[in-house]
Design an enzyme around this catalytic site. Structure first.
Site, short mmCIF file in Angstrom:
data_model
loop_
_atom_site.label_atom_id
_atom_site.label_comp_id
_atom_site.label_asym_id
_atom_site.label_seq_id
_atom_site.Cartn_x
_atom_site.Cartn_y
_atom_site.Cartn_z
N ALA A 9 0.86 -1.19 0.00
CA ALA A 9 0.00 0.00 0.00
C ALA A 9 0.89 1.23 0.00
O ALA A 9 1.43 1.64 1.03
CB ALA A 9 -0.92 0.00 1.21
N ILE A 14 -2.65 0.71 -4.19
CA ILE A 14 -2.50 -0.52 -3.43
C ILE A 14 -2.21 -1.62 -4.43
O ILE A 14 -3.03 -1.94 -5.30
CB ILE A 14 -3.78 -0.86 -2.63
CG1 ILE A 14 -4.13 0.28 -1.68
CG2 ILE A 14 -3.59 -2.17 -1.85
CD1 ILE A 14 -5.50 0.14 -1.04
N TYR A 105 19.55 2.48 10.10
CA TYR A 105 18.93 3.74 10.53
C TYR A 105 19.21 3.97 12.01
O TYR A 105 19.26 3.03 12.80
CB TYR A 105 17.41 3.67 10.29
CG TYR A 105 16.88 4.76 9.39
CD1 TYR A 105 17.54 5.11 8.21
CD2 TYR A 105 15.70 5.42 9.69
CE1 TYR A 105 17.04 6.09 7.38
CE2 TYR A 105 15.18 6.41 8.85
CZ TYR A 105 15.87 6.74 7.71
OH TYR A 105 15.37 7.71 6.88
N GLY A 112 10.90 3.92 6.78
CA GLY A 112 9.67 3.51 6.11
C GLY A 112 9.72 2.04 5.75
O GLY A 112 10.72 1.55 5.22
N ASP A 114 8.38 0.43 3.45
CA ASP A 114 8.57 0.19 2.01
C ASP A 114 10.05 0.26 1.64
O ASP A 114 10.52 -0.54 0.83
CB ASP A 114 7.76 1.18 1.19
CG ASP A 114 8.05 2.64 1.51
OD1 ASP A 114 8.57 2.95 2.60
OD2 ASP A 114 7.73 3.50 0.66
N THR A 191 9.27 25.80 -23.04
CA THR A 191 9.03 25.71 -21.60
C THR A 191 8.68 24.31 -21.15
O THR A 191 9.18 23.83 -20.11
CB THR A 191 7.92 26.69 -21.20
OG1 THR A 191 8.33 28.02 -21.55
CG2 THR A 191 7.65 26.64 -19.70
#
Length: 255
Positions: A9, A14, A105, A112, A114, A191
């Site tokens: 998710a 999802i 970490y 996270g 993920d 642009t």
């Protein structure tokens, strides 16, 4: 054979895949994806997998990586309870060590889930290699993994779509552009191309900086915008379809 449902998710969609712990890494029996607003559509998909899984005589196992917040977690939990009653559900989380990856970490739980899953996937796909994992979705995450599986940390920046939208929303005369245009050669002379060149160069430049800093052997690029970002890179790389799901599969296979 243990039936396994993997759910990723993310910030926008999802994604899910049906496999087993015995299957080859990334070998899906079925898979799909829906936008958050269409999550109810998963009921029909997941109800359809319950009977074959039960018929195989094996318990259904589910692993969910959710970075989309509490409301999406509640929605997925309700769908699983309704469609796959009795399934063993794991809400994947970042821990100090799993599946051969050591989480470097400062506070391992703050990483996270993920990104941790993507690191596990990268280590499984490129064992013994120092790699950069670039997951290019709503946000772009760029993480460093050592050859022996130490997750060092990384970078987070807005994804291509967010960069383009921020320019269109916060400037008076710059247009909203599509992120899937062709990168112009050299300096852009209009642009739209100038914006596209800028946002792709920002993504590619961050990945190239991480690659040089880590002295990596390879970049693994994944996510919805991976095709566009990969085309802007002049580095040894592999595009991986949903490296988060690969990581969830590797974690399940490791026990």
């Amino acid at each position: 054979m243990s039936a396994l449902l993997l759910v990723d998710a993310g910030n926008t969609r999802i994604k899910w895949a049906l496999t087993s712990t015995e299957a080859s890494l990334g070998a899906w029996t079925r898979d799909g994806a829906v936008m958050h607003a269409d999550a109810a559509q998963l009921a029909a998909e997941w109800a359809g997998i319950a009977a074959p899984a039960a018929g195989a005589g094996a318990a259904m196992r589910v692993i969910v990586a959710n970075v989309a917040g509490a409301a999406i977690r509640d929605t997925i939990a309700a769908l699983l309870a309704r469609c796959l009653p009795g399934a063993a559900v794991e809400w994947f989380a970042s821990v100090p060590q799993r599946a051969g990856v050591a989480n470097g970490y400062r506070n391992p739980g703050q990483l996270g889930c993920d990104r941790f899953a993507a690191a596990i996937g990268a280590h499984a796909l490129a064992p013994g290699k120092a790699v950069i994992v670039a997951n290019c979705g709503t946000a772009t995450t760029i993480d460093a993994l050592t050859a022996d599986g130490r997750f060092l940390g990384g970078m987070i920046l807005p994804g291509l779509g967010l960069m383009a939208s921020a320019l269109a929303r916060n400037t008076a005369q710059l247009p909203q552009i599509a992120q899937d245009g062709k990168l112009p050669a050299g300096f852009a002379d209009n642009t739209d191309d100038a914006i596209l060149s800028g946002i792709l160069s920002a993504q590619a430049g961050a990945i190239e900086r991480a690659f040089a800093l880590h002295r990596a052997a390879e970049v693994l690029v994944s996510g919805g915008a991976s095709a566009y970002v990969a085309a802007a890179l002049a580095l040894p790389l592999r595009r991986i379809d949903n490296i988060v799901m690969i990581g969830l599969h590797a974690a399940a296979r490791a026990g």
